[in-house]
Design a protein around this motif. Sequence first.
Motif, short mmCIF file in Angstrom:
data_model
loop_
_atom_site.label_atom_id
_atom_site.label_comp_id
_atom_site.label_asym_id
_atom_site.label_seq_id
_atom_site.Cartn_x
_atom_site.Cartn_y
_atom_site.Cartn_z
N PRO A 1 0.85 -1.20 0.00
CA PRO A 1 0.00 0.00 0.00
C PRO A 1 0.88 1.24 0.00
O PRO A 1 1.96 1.25 0.60
CB PRO A 1 -0.78 -0.12 1.32
CG PRO A 1 -0.68 -1.56 1.71
CD PRO A 1 0.64 -2.03 1.20
N LEU A 2 0.42 2.29 -0.67
CA LEU A 2 1.24 3.48 -0.84
C LEU A 2 1.05 4.48 0.29
O LEU A 2 -0.08 4.80 0.68
CB LEU A 2 0.91 4.15 -2.18
CG LEU A 2 1.69 5.43 -2.51
CD1 LEU A 2 3.19 5.19 -2.51
CD2 LEU A 2 1.23 5.98 -3.87
N LEU A 3 2.18 4.98 0.80
CA LEU A 3 2.20 6.01 1.83
C LEU A 3 3.04 7.17 1.32
O LEU A 3 4.21 6.99 0.97
CB LEU A 3 2.80 5.45 3.12
CG LEU A 3 2.96 6.37 4.34
CD1 LEU A 3 1.62 6.94 4.77
CD2 LEU A 3 3.62 5.62 5.49
N PRO B 1 -1.51 4.91 -7.34
CA PRO B 1 -2.78 4.42 -6.81
C PRO B 1 -3.20 5.30 -5.63
O PRO B 1 -2.48 6.20 -5.21
CB PRO B 1 -2.44 3.01 -6.34
CG PRO B 1 -0.98 3.10 -5.97
CD PRO B 1 -0.38 4.04 -6.98
N LYS B 2 -4.38 5.03 -5.09
CA LYS B 2 -4.81 5.75 -3.89
C LYS B 2 -3.76 5.58 -2.80
O LYS B 2 -3.13 4.52 -2.69
CB LYS B 2 -6.15 5.22 -3.39
CG LYS B 2 -7.36 5.96 -3.92
CD LYS B 2 -8.60 5.63 -3.12
CE LYS B 2 -9.73 6.58 -3.48
NZ LYS B 2 -10.92 6.36 -2.63
N PHE B 3 -3.58 6.61 -1.99
CA PHE B 3 -2.53 6.56 -0.99
C PHE B 3 -2.98 7.15 0.34
O PHE B 3 -3.90 7.98 0.40
CB PHE B 3 -1.28 7.29 -1.48
CG PHE B 3 -1.53 8.69 -2.00
CD1 PHE B 3 -1.69 9.77 -1.13
CD2 PHE B 3 -1.61 8.93 -3.36
CE1 PHE B 3 -1.90 11.05 -1.60
CE2 PHE B 3 -1.83 10.21 -3.85
CZ PHE B 3 -1.98 11.28 -2.97
N ASN C 1 -6.76 7.59 0.81
CA ASN C 1 -7.49 6.59 1.60
C ASN C 1 -7.10 6.61 3.07
O ASN C 1 -7.59 5.81 3.86
CB ASN C 1 -7.31 5.19 1.02
CG ASN C 1 -5.86 4.75 0.95
OD1 ASN C 1 -4.98 5.37 1.56
ND2 ASN C 1 -5.60 3.70 0.18
N GLY C 2 -6.22 7.55 3.44
CA GLY C 2 -5.83 7.70 4.83
C GLY C 2 -5.09 9.01 5.02
O GLY C 2 -4.38 9.47 4.11
N GLY D 1 -7.72 -0.77 7.32
CA GLY D 1 -7.77 -1.68 6.18
C GLY D 1 -6.76 -1.36 5.10
O GLY D 1 -6.86 -1.88 3.98
N ILE D 2 -5.77 -0.54 5.42
CA ILE D 2 -4.74 -0.16 4.45
C ILE D 2 -3.50 -1.01 4.75
O ILE D 2 -2.64 -0.66 5.54
CB ILE D 2 -4.40 1.34 4.55
CG1 ILE D 2 -5.67 2.16 4.38
CG2 ILE D 2 -3.36 1.74 3.50
CD1 ILE D 2 -5.48 3.65 4.70
#
Length: 321
Positions: free
Chosen positions: A68-70, A134-136, A160-161, A319-320
Amino acid sequence: MLKTLLLIVGGLVAVVVLAGLVGWLLLRGPDIPYEKLEAKYATKASHYADLPGGVRLHYKDEGKADGPLLVLVHGFGDSHFSWEGWVARLGDRYRIITVDLPGHGLTRAPEGYVASADGFADLIDALAAKENLPKFAIAGNSMGGGVAWQVAVRHPNRVNGLILADAAGWPATTLKKPPLAFKLLKYSWGRAFLRSIDNTPLIRSGLRGEVGDPAVITDAFIDRWAELQRAPGHRAILMSIQPGKHSQATKEVLSTIKAPTLVLWGEIDPLIEVAGAHKFAEAIPGAKLIIYPKVGHLPQVEIPQRTADDVAAFLTAAGIQ
């Protein structure tokens, strides 16, 4: 008698002017070419994106490539290096992009570039579009926190966060006793002075006064911070950053944020009062708040392990993962 007095006064003025000139000559810090800075600080993780406004944005893409992207955004005068502790501790689970905003790090911007927090937020969106990200989840510290929440407000489809670490946005929570460099920024002559000198002494006193444990701000940390500020054009941008039309936090604006949100704050932050943490947590629906005792303005630098663990737990719960 009058003539003698005038001669004495004139002599004193001359001494003061000469002393000021000598002081400026000793303090002056010429630009350091980008090529030299890139040779020293860029790595195989470094990438560059040509974005609107003539910006050549430097960012590092590290960690787990398929995780997942941060996205991590630094504060005023800082750089992507602020997040080294998180990259080291979260990179096995997340893909991590750390950016250098215009006027910072290894990012280049044209002469006359007008910087603002909302403009920076739009640059993050432009970077995401150009690199097809992507969403991050996005995290920001200080000014970067202001950029992060504006990305969540202005470009909610990207996020997403949201993680805010001692974030900017509430004017009333800024303390009345800022470091000397911040005081000088209020005056045109002060900004002109800061544009031409090596700011290492001011950076040293400022950074070590911002944290709970000054020992975490090493000489190497200070030297790198100061060198990167001397990239061509950086100091001019730093001296002229505008608040932006939408940079002030309000309950009305922040209540539109739908992304799961974590607010992290150093309890003894001397730059942005801990009251700001409570305001963010109250204004953003469902936000979680963590306040760290004996920690100042840079929790990601001061306590990287604890903050990284809290971020990982938050992202997992959202959920990330």
